[in-house]
Design a protein around this motif. Structure first.
Motif, PDB file in Angstrom:
ATOM      1  N   ASN A 306       0.833  -1.209   0.000  1.00  0.00           N
ATOM      2  CA  ASN A 306       0.000   0.000   0.000  1.00  0.00           C
ATOM      3  C   ASN A 306       0.870   1.263   0.000  1.00  0.00           C
ATOM      4  OD1 ASN A 306      -2.388  -1.412  -0.076  1.00  0.00           O
ATOM      5  ND2 ASN A 306      -2.647  -1.453   2.156  1.00  0.00           N
ATOM      6  N   LYS A 307       1.915   1.219   0.800  1.00  0.00           N
ATOM      7  CA  LYS A 307       2.807   2.375   0.849  1.00  0.00           C
ATOM      8  C   LYS A 307       3.510   2.596  -0.500  1.00  0.00           C
ATOM      9  CE  LYS A 307       6.707   4.293   3.406  1.00  0.00           C
ATOM     10  NZ  LYS A 307       7.704   4.054   4.480  1.00  0.00           N
ATOM     11  N   LEU A 309       2.411   1.565  -3.389  1.00  0.00           N
ATOM     12  CA  LEU A 309       1.401   1.977  -4.360  1.00  0.00           C
ATOM     13  C   LEU A 309       1.123   3.469  -4.267  1.00  0.00           C
ATOM     14  CD1 LEU A 309      -0.664   1.246  -6.518  1.00  0.00           C
ATOM     15  CD2 LEU A 309      -2.280   0.655  -4.694  1.00  0.00           C
ATOM     16  N   ILE A 310       1.052   3.971  -3.038  1.00  0.00           N
ATOM     17  CA  ILE A 310       0.820   5.407  -2.858  1.00  0.00           C
ATOM     18  C   ILE A 310       1.964   6.212  -3.474  1.00  0.00           C
ATOM     19  CG2 ILE A 310       0.677   7.220  -1.109  1.00  0.00           C
ATOM     20  CD1 ILE A 310      -0.849   5.217   0.655  1.00  0.00           C
ATOM     21  N   ASP A 311       3.201   5.749  -3.242  1.00  0.00           N
ATOM     22  CA  ASP A 311       4.351   6.455  -3.834  1.00  0.00           C
ATOM     23  C   ASP A 311       4.286   6.439  -5.366  1.00  0.00           C
ATOM     24  OD1 ASP A 311       5.262   6.917  -1.298  1.00  0.00           O
ATOM     25  OD2 ASP A 311       6.649   5.207  -1.271  1.00  0.00           O
ATOM     26  N   LEU A 313       1.626   6.058  -7.250  1.00  0.00           N
ATOM     27  CA  LEU A 313       0.533   6.900  -7.723  1.00  0.00           C
ATOM     28  C   LEU A 313       0.890   8.380  -7.652  1.00  0.00           C
ATOM     29  CD1 LEU A 313      -2.552   5.025  -6.196  1.00  0.00           C
ATOM     30  CD2 LEU A 313      -1.849   5.107  -8.576  1.00  0.00           C
ATOM     31  N   ASP A 314       1.643   8.747  -6.597  1.00  0.00           N
ATOM     32  CA  ASP A 314       2.091  10.141  -6.510  1.00  0.00           C
ATOM     33  C   ASP A 314       2.986  10.487  -7.700  1.00  0.00           C
ATOM     34  OD1 ASP A 314       0.671  10.556  -4.207  1.00  0.00           O
ATOM     35  OD2 ASP A 314       2.368  10.136  -2.856  1.00  0.00           O
TER      36      ASP A 314
END
Length: 888
Positions: A306-307, A309-311, A313-314
Motif C-alpha cells: 500500500n505504501k 502503491l501510494i508512492d 501513484l504520486d
C-alpha cells in the motif's frame, strides 16, 4: 650435498624485503632460485630461460583458532638486479604437482592451481638446478599442505618412496610454520621429520616392524616358495577351525543376548508409538503456527504494498500534471522572437511528457489505466493544436520574408550594377525558428512536408528572380564582337578567319555566373537540409570554401549551433546518413532550385552566338566546378552542372556538324585542282581550339578533331575520284598541305599526330601511284618485256625463255633500241609530265627525287633479269643510268 640457494641467507633477506614491501607481514619458510621455461628443452632449443625466485611463506590469520595461510611467491629480477614480486599464489588452490616426463633430468615440474582464470593457457614450468633442490622444495610444499591446509595435492610423475629415502639421507634444516595459541612461530625441522611425515601416508612404523619380524622368521630361498605357501595354508585352516570352535562354546551367551534384544525391541516399539502420537500433535501445532505466520506476513506485505502503491501513484500523478504556463504557450501563445524560448521549453516538456507515458518509459501495467489513456489523449490534442498553429505561422513567415525581399529592387542586379545575392539576413531570421522546427519534427514528422514545400516555393521565387536579373545584366554589361561561324566555308576569305576578335569576356562572364551562383546554391541546399531537419551529413565542411571561392554565408555556417537538435539531457543529437532522407532531400531541392537552370542555359546560348569556340572554355570551367561538387546530398547542383556540361557539348557538337557540312559542300563544286580551301582553314581552327582548352580534359576536342578530319579526308577522296586522271595529284597535294599546316600542332596534340601519320601514309601511296603511271608512260615496252620474263620464270628455266615467242634475243634488242635510244629525251619528258599537273612547285623536287629512285629500282630489276636470261647480251648498267639521271 652441493650448496643450495635455499641456504642463501642474503636471498632470504632480499625476498623478505620484497614481500614485506607489499604491506603484509609474512614469515618465509623457504626461498630458492629457479628458472621459468622448459628446462633442458629450452637450452636445446637455443632459448634462455628466465631466472626467478620461489618463496614459500606462512601468515597467521587475525582470528584465533584458524589455520595459518600458506602462499607461494614468484619473484623476478629487475633491471638493477633487485628482487621484486611478480606473482602470488595461495597454496590452498594447489591441485597438482607434475614432473615433466620429457625432461630426462627430472628437474622440471609444473604447479597446477585450480583457480586460474584461463585454464586453456598452459601453466608455467619451473626448472631446478638439481634433483636435491627439487625434492627440497616439493617436500616443503607437501609438509605445509598437510600441516596448514589438512590436505595434499595430487603428485604425478614423482615417487614418494624415493623422496622419503632422499629425506632420510639428506637432513638439512628446513624452516617450518608451527601453529601455537599465540600465533604462528617459525621452527626448525629436519629432513628426518619430513621423512616420517611422508612415510605416515604410506605405512606406519609399527606395521613396518611387524612386517620385518614376520619376514625375519623365515629363511626363504628360490626353491622354498612352495613349501612356504603350503605352510601358510595349513596355518590358515587351523585358525579357521579354532574360530569355529570358539563360536560353538559361546552359544549360551548368544541366547542370553538374543533375549535381551527381544525385550529391547518391545520397549522400542512402545517408544515408537509414543513418538508417532507426539509427532501428530507437533504437526498440528506447526500447521497452526504456519497459518498465523502466513496471515501476519500477508498483513505486513499488504502494508508495504500500500505504501509503495501510494508512492507510485504520486509519481504517476506528477507525470500526468500539465503545468499551466506550458499549456498556455502550447494552446494560445505568440510566436514572436521574444517568446521563442518559452515555446521551445513548452515543446521540450510536451515531447518528454508524451515519451514518459509510453512503454518502456512507463511501466506496462499502467499503460491501460483510464487516467493514463485520458492524459495521453489530452497531450496528443495539445500536440496537434501546437503543431497546427506553428506550421501555419511558419508558412506565412517564409512567404512574408521572401515577398519583402522581392519587393525591394536594391536586392537585385540593376542596369550598370551587378549585385551579388546576399541571404545572410534571411538565414539569420530563419535561424530564430530552427529549434522550433527541430521540436516540431520530434512531435510530428508529417508536419515538415508542407513546411518544406512552403519554404521551397517561396525561396525558389527569390532565387530565380536573382538569377534572371544577374544573367540579364551580365550579358548586357559584357562587350564582345561576334565571331563568324562559317570557319570552313569555301567562299570565305582567309582574312576573316585569321583576324578573329578576342571573345575572352564571354568565358569570363560565364565563369562569373558559376562563381556567384554555384556556391550560393550549395549553401542554400546545405542550409535548407539542416534548417528543415534532414538527417544527412553536411555538404561543405565547416569553414571550407567552395571551388576556391568564399562561402556566401560569410560566417553563417550551415552547421551553426542554433541548428543542432538537443535531447532532453542537453546533448546534441547526431544525424545519421539515411538514404531515404537523402532521396527526400533531393526531391525537395528540386522544388527549391527548379527553373534557375534556364538562366544558365541563356548565358550558354548567348556565348555560343558570339563565339562557338568559347564552348571549349565554358566546358572546361563547368568540368572544374563539377569535380569540386562531391557531396551526394547536393544532388541538384551536380545535376545542374551535368546539364550545363551536356548543353555546352551539344552546342559545340552543333558547331562541329555545321563545319562538317561546310566541308562536304566542297564535294558538289566543279572540278577542283590544287589545295582545297578547308585544309589550311582547319589548321587555323585547330590552333584556336587549342588556345581555348586551358588544361581541361581533351575528350570534347578530340571528338571534334575526329569528326572534322574524318569528314575532310572523306570529302577529299570523293573530290579526287570525280576525275580519276588527276586523282593522285589532288590527293598528294592536299595531304602534303595537311601535313605542312599541322606539323607544329601534331608534335604536341596526340590526336592530331594520329591524323598527321594517317595523312602521311595516304600521301606516300598517292605519290607512288602517280610516279608509276609517269614511268610506265615513257618506258612501257621495256618494263612490259621484264614482266613477261618474270611471269615465265615461275614455270620454265631461264635458259628456255629466249626460245619463247616474243622473248628472243632479237626481240630484246628491239625493245632496248626503242626504249633506251634517246634516253635523255624520255627522262626529260617524265620530268615535264610530273611538272605539268602540279599546282605547288614546292612538291616538285621531292617528287622528282622519288621518281628517279623508283625508276632506278625498276631498271635494276630489269638488268638482273637480263643477266639471268640473256647472259651474253650487253645493256647499259645501273651505274651508267644513275649518271645519266644525275646529269639531267
Amino acid at each position: 650435498m652441493a650448496a643450495s640457494s635455499a641456504d642463501d641467507a642474503e636471498l632470504r633477506r632480499a625476498c623478505a624485503a620484497a614481500i614485506g614491501g607489499a604491506g603484509s607481514r609474512q614469515d618465509i619458510v623457504l626461498a630458492i632460485r629457479v628458472a621459468k621455461g622448459r628446462g633442458i628443452l629450452e637450452k636445446l632449443g637455443g632459448r634462455v630461460a628466465k631466472p626467478r625466485v620461489l618463496a614459500l611463506t606462512a601468515a597467521q590469520n587475525s582470528s584465533k583458532g584458524q589455520r595459518p595461510k600458506a602462499f607461494l611467491h614468484v619473484l623476478k629480477y629487475s633491471s638493477g638486479g633487485v628482487v621484486e614480486p611478480a606473482k602470488l599464489y595461495k597454496l590452498k588452490h594447489l591441485a597438482k604437482v607434475e614432473v615433466i616426463s620429457n625432461d630426462p633430468t627430472g628437474c622440471t615440474f609444473i604447479l597446477g592451481f585450480d583457480n586460474l582464470r584461463s585454464q586453456s593457457v598452459a601453466p608455467p614450468q619451473w626448472t631446478m638446478r638439481n634433483i636435491d633442490d627439487r625434492n627440497r622444495l616439493l617436500l616443503c610444499i607437501l609438509n605445509m599442505c598437510r600441516e596448514m591446509l589438512g590436505r595434499l595435492p595430487k603428485f604425478v610423475g614423482i615417487d614418494i618412496v624415493e623422496m622419503a629415502l632422499w629425506a632420510k639421507e639428506n637432513t638439512p634444516a628446513v624452516i617450518n610454520q608451527v601453529n601455537t595459541q599465540d600465533g604462528p612461530a617459525a621452527s626448525v625441522m629436519t629432513q628426518r621429520d619430513l621423512k616420517v611425515t611422508v612415510e605416515k601416508d604410506l605405512v606406519s612404523q609399527a606395521e613396518e616392524e611387524d612386517m620385518e619380524a614376520l619376514l625375519g622368521t623365515y629363511v626363504m630361498g628360490v626353491g622354498e616358495a612352495e613349501a612356504f605357501s603350503e605352510r601358510l595354508k595349513r596355518e590358515l585352516l587351523a585358525l579357521e577351525a579354532a574360530n569355529v570352535h570358539a563360536l560353538l562354546e559361546s552359544e549360551p551367551v548368544i541366547k542370553e543376548v538374543l533375549r535381551g534384544l527381544e525385550a529391547a525391541s518391545v520397549c522400542v516399539d512402545d517408544m515408537d508409538e509414543w513418538l508417532r502420537i507426539f509427532n501428530v500433535k507437533l504437526r498440528h501445532m506447526r500447521e497452526d503456527i504456519e497459518s498465523i505466520e502466513s496471515r501476519n506476513n500477508q498483513l505486513e506485505m499488504q502494508s508495504v504494498n500500500n505504501k509503495a502503491l501510494i508512492d507510485e501513484l504520486d509519481k504517476l500523478l506528477e507525470r500526468l500534471r500539465i503545468p499551466s504556463e506550458f499549456a498556455a504557450s502550447l494552446t494560445g501563445g505568440s510566436f514572436d522572437e521574444a517568446r521563442m524560448l518559452k515555446n521551445v521549453e513548452a515543446c521540450e516538456w510536451l515531447a518528454g511528457a508524451i515519451c514518459s507515458l509510453e512503454v518502456p518509459n512507463l511501466d506496462p501495467c499502467y499503460a491501460h489505466m483510464r487516467a493514463v489513456k485520458e492524459k495521453r489523449a489530452e497531450l496528443e490534442k495539445l500536440k496537434k493544436t501546437f503543431v497546427r498553429r506553428a506550421s501555419e505561422f511558419l508558412r506565412n513567415y517564409f512567404s512574408s520574408l521572401v515577398d519583402f525581399m522581392i519587393s525591394d529592387k536594391s536586392y537585385f542586379s540593376q542596369r550598370g550594377q551587378l549585385k551579388r545575392p546576399d541571404h545572410a539576413d534571411l538565414r539569420y531570421k530563419c535561424r530564430t525558428y530552427a529549434r522550433l522546427l527541430q521540436h516540431l519534427k520530434s512531435l510530428d514528422k508529417n508536419c515538415l512536408g508542407p513546411l518544406r514545400k512552403a519554404y521551397c516555393h517561396s525561396l525558389n521565387l527569390l532565387l530565380r528572380r536573382e538569377a534572371r536579373e544577374f544573367a540579364n545584366e551580365l550579358r548586357a554589361s559584357t562587350k564582345a564582337s561576334r565571331n563568324p561561324t562559317f570557319w570552313l566555308e569555301a567562299s570565305t576569305g582567309s582574312s576573316q578567319t585569321a583576324n578573329s576578335t578576342d571573345t575572352s569576356t564571354v568565358s569570363e562572364a560565364y565563369s562569373k555566373m558559376l562563381t556567384i551562383f554555384i556556391p550560393l546554391l550549395v549553401d542554400e541546399s546545405s542550409f535548407f537540409a539542416h534548417f528543415m531537419c534532414f538527417e544527412v551529413p553536411a555538404f561543405v565542411p565547416p569553414g571550407a570554401p567552395t571551388n576556391g571561392t568564399k562561402s556566401e554565408s560569410d560566417g553563417n555556417d550551415a552547421n551553426d549551433d542554433d541548428l543542432s537538435l538537443m535531447d532532453f539531457d542537453g546533448n546534441n543529437v547526431k544525424s545519421s546518413n539515411n538514404s531515404g532522407e537523402l532521396g527526400t532531400l533531393n526531391e525537395a531541392l528540386q522544388d527549391l532550385l527548379d527553373g534557375i537552370q534556364e538562366d544558365f542555359y541563356a548565358v550558354v546560348d548567348w556565348a555560343y552566338k558570339i563565339d562557338p569556340l568559347r564552348c571549349i572554355s565554358m566546358h572546361g570551367i563547368t568540368e572544374r566546378y563539377l569535380s569540386g561538387q562531391k557531396a551526394d546530398a547536393a544532388g541538384f547542383v551536380r545535376k545542374l552542372l551535368d546539364d550545363l556540361e551536356s548543353k555546352i557539348s551539344m552546342q559545340f557538337g552543333k558547331f562541329v556538324d555545321e563545319a562538317c557540312h561546310q566541308i562536304e559542300k566542297n564535294e558538289r563544286n566543279i572540278r577542283q585542282m590544287g589545295v582545297l580551301s578547308y585544309i589550311p582553314r582547319f589548321a587555323t581552327l585547330a590552333t584556336r581550339m587549342e588556345q581555348y582548352i586551358q588544361g581541361q580534359s581533351r575528350e570534347l576536342i578530340d571528338q571534334a578533331y575526329t569528326k572534322l578530319v574524318s569528314t575532310m579526308f572523306a570529302t577529299l577522296e570523293k573530290i579526287a575520284q570525280s576525275d580519276p586522271k588527276y586523282a593522285d595529284i589532288v590527293l598528294l597535294e592536299n595531304y602534303a598541305a595537311f601535313q605542312n599546316s599541322l606539323y607544329d600542332l601534331a608534335n604536341v596534340v596526340p590526336m592530331l599526330a594520329k591524323f598527321y601519320h594517317q595523312a602521311s601514309e595516304a600521301y606516300e601511296q598517292a605519290c607512288t601511284r602517280h610516279i608509276n603511271i609517269i614511268i610506265y608512260m615513257q618506258f612501257e615496252r621495256l618494263f612490259q618485256f621484264a614482266r613477261k620474263i618474270e611471269d615465265l620464270m615461275y614455270t620454265i628455266t631461264p635458259e628456255e625463255i629466249p626460245f619463247q615467242l616474243g622473248l628472243s634475243k632479237m626481240d630484246l634488242r628491239k625493245v632496248l633500241k626503242s626504249s633506251l635510244s634517246g634516253i635523255d629525251k624520255s627522262i626529260n619528258a617524265m620530268y615535264r609530265k610530273l611538272q605539268k599537273n602540279l599546282t605547288s612547285d614546292e612538291l616538285l623536287p621531292s617528287l622528282w627525287d622519288k621518281c628517279k629512285k623508283e625508276f632506278l629500282e625498276k631498271y635494276e630489276s630489269f638488268v638482273q633479269l637480263v643477266a639471268k636470261v640473256y647472259p651474253n647480251e650487253s645493256i647499259p648498267s645501273v651505274t651508267e643510268m644513275r649518271q645519266i639521271l644525275a646529269s639531267l
